[in-house]
Design an enzyme around this catalytic site. Structure first.
Site, PDB file in Angstrom:
ATOM      1  N   ASN A 135       0.861  -1.172   0.000  1.00 42.25           N
ATOM      2  CA  ASN A 135       0.000   0.000   0.000  1.00 42.25           C
ATOM      3  C   ASN A 135       0.906   1.233   0.000  1.00 42.25           C
ATOM      4  OD1 ASN A 135      -2.950   0.888   0.451  1.00 42.25           O
ATOM      5  ND2 ASN A 135      -1.774   2.193   1.844  1.00 42.25           N
ATOM      6  N   GLU A 198      -1.033   1.245  -4.878  1.00 45.99           N
ATOM      7  CA  GLU A 198      -1.182   2.540  -5.551  1.00 45.99           C
ATOM      8  C   GLU A 198      -0.017   2.815  -6.504  1.00 45.99           C
ATOM      9  OE1 GLU A 198      -1.837   1.993  -2.395  1.00 45.99           O
ATOM     10  OE2 GLU A 198      -3.865   2.773  -2.023  1.00 45.99           O
ATOM     11  N   ASP A 247      -4.341  21.485   8.514  1.00 38.93           N
ATOM     12  CA  ASP A 247      -4.808  20.561   7.490  1.00 38.93           C
ATOM     13  C   ASP A 247      -5.382  21.310   6.285  1.00 38.93           C
ATOM     14  OD1 ASP A 247      -5.476  18.104   6.246  1.00 38.93           O
ATOM     15  OD2 ASP A 247      -5.661  17.191   8.221  1.00 38.93           O
TER      16      ASP A 247
HETATM   17 MN    MN Z   1      -4.537   1.582  -0.535  1.00 34.58          MN
END
Ligand code: MN
Length: 428
Positions: A135, A198, A247
């Site tokens: 990942n 990804e 953020d």
């Molecule tokens: Mn993922």
């Protein structure tokens, strides 16, 4: 397919040669030029070997160019990459420089209340502790000392891997890549389902040109063209205060207990390019929002034959506000588009749907459509107490409960259509 290759072909670059500090001085210049040129800082106080680069994904045009797409066709390119990830080739490679200590990196301290320096463009790559898949996702990383960082992990894929390792009584091995081609950064933000790497999606965006190599101290494959690689583990049994951090919305997030990364080693190219993303800046917003636009486009396309465009607007932080233009074919299409948009991006709060004669990159035209085609008692949808985003300070931040509003500003079909059309001058 390196960041260096990308920069070679970029003309919209500003270079800074004066000596500048990583604490506030560089972030201040980044903020001033937010959403504009790519910035390269050549002379960093106390870090003479490094250059800092910012804004490589700071405009929609730069990101789309990096994947060879334009503003009308990128949706399909991104969805196709998610649905057809390509396994990258693996080659042997050795980085030029090895270091042991995080303080060698020119990590920026951005805002006045930040608890310390934050790595903001680090792609964290992990392998599932028992299954054979990786990942990759971007996480903010607070440097704590020479060997440790705090990592903010929202409960998604990396969090699942961390939990699964923890249940086996193990630390989770990770590698962090910094200094990547914009297409790789976009690819790691596409959020395919758990089990899809990804980096394979990024490889598909790059038409199969992404190459990986093996790490030295952990069993992880990383992009060969990374400028900097940090190898280490997420500790199974250590939590620290993380935050407050600015953020997407430009506000400070709350302080939370978050896991700790302990590093093994750092590897770099000669004269490494350190990529920094300004928290709450355009680059941050676009990298988060652009892949979501593709998802929204895809889900509306399944119910309405002609979707002209989807934008998560900059004022809505590329996260909370969508403008969607459709070719309306029946009464009610606008409202169905609103529902599909809410279904495909749970953080979405306000949606405006317009007809295909409205330019969705022009805020004035959108407002004009609301002014001349919308009636609040008929064309407004309010959904109370839905699940929203933890980023919205006006929502119930703990339970993430929010109110969603849809505005159907398409031309109503029960009134004569010609009333609503823009008048034209012959030859216009
Ligand atoms: Mn993922």
């Amino acid at each position: 397919m390196s960041l260096r290759d990308f920069l070679k072909n970029e003309k919209d670059v500003m270079e800074f040669n004066e000596s500048l500090s990583t604490k506030y001085e560089i972030p201040l210049i980044m903020k001033k030029h937010d959403g504009g040129s790519i910035l390269i800082f050549n002379n960093i106080k106390n870090y003479s070997d490094f250059r800092i680069v910012a804004g490589i994904c700071g405009t929609r045009e730069k990101i789309l160019k990096s994947i060879n797409a334009n503003k009308n066709n990128y949706y399909e390119k991104i969805i196709n990459a998610i649905n057809n990830p390509i396994k990258p080739k693996i080659e042997e490679f050795h980085f030029d420089i090895e270091k042991e200590d995080l303080t060698c990196l020119p990590v920026l301290t951005y805002y006045e209340r930040d608890p310390g320096p934050y790595i903001t463009a680090g792609v964290v790559i992990a392998k599932h502790p028992t299954k054979n898949f990786q990942n990759a996702s971007i996480h903010r990383l607070l440097v704590l000392d020479k060997k440790r960082m705090a990592i903010r992990i929202v409960p998604r894929h990396l969090y699942s891997m961390y939990q699964e390792a923890k249940e086996l009584g193990k630390d989770l091995e990770i590698a962090i890549a910094i200094g990547l081609h914009p297409a790789v950064l976009l690819g790691v933000n596409t959020s395919p389902k758990y089990g899809i790497d990804e980096l394979w999606v990024a490889n598909s965006l790059l038409d199969g040109k992404l190459k990986l190599t093996n790490c030295e101290t952990v069993n992880i494959e990383i992009p060969i063209d990374s400028e900097i690689i940090i190898e280490g583990v997420i500790k199974k049994d250590e939590l620290v205060d993380e935050g407050p951090f600015v953020d997407l919305t430009g506000n400070y997030d709350i302080i939370r207990k978050q896991p700790v990364i302990e590093i093994n080693k750092i590897m770099m190219r000669k004269n490494p390019l350190y990529h920094a993303i300004l928290p709450g800046g355009c680059e941050h917003k676009l990298l988060m929002g652009l892949p979501k636009e593709a998802k929204i486009y895809d889900s509306i396309s399944k119910i309405i034959p002609e979707v002209k465009g989807v934008r998560l607007t900059m004022g809505g932080c590329c996260w909370f506000h969508a403008v969607i233009s459709i070719k309306k074919q029946a009464e009610g299409d606008g409202k169905n588009a609103i529902l599909a948009a809410f279904g495909s991006h749970p953080s979405l709060k306000h949606v405006v749907v317009v007809d295909d004669d409205i330019d969705i990159d022009n805020m004035s035209e959108i407002e004009w459509a609301i002014a001349t085609r919308f009636q609040g008692d008929e064309d407004l949808i309010i959904i109370k107490k839905a699940r929203g985003s933890s980023l919205d300070p006006s929502s119930d931040k703990e339970r993430m409960i929010t109110c969603k509003v849809g505005i159907d500003a398409t031309i109503p079909w029960d009134k004569p259509r010609e009333r609503f059309l823009k008048a034209k001058i012959p030859g216009e």
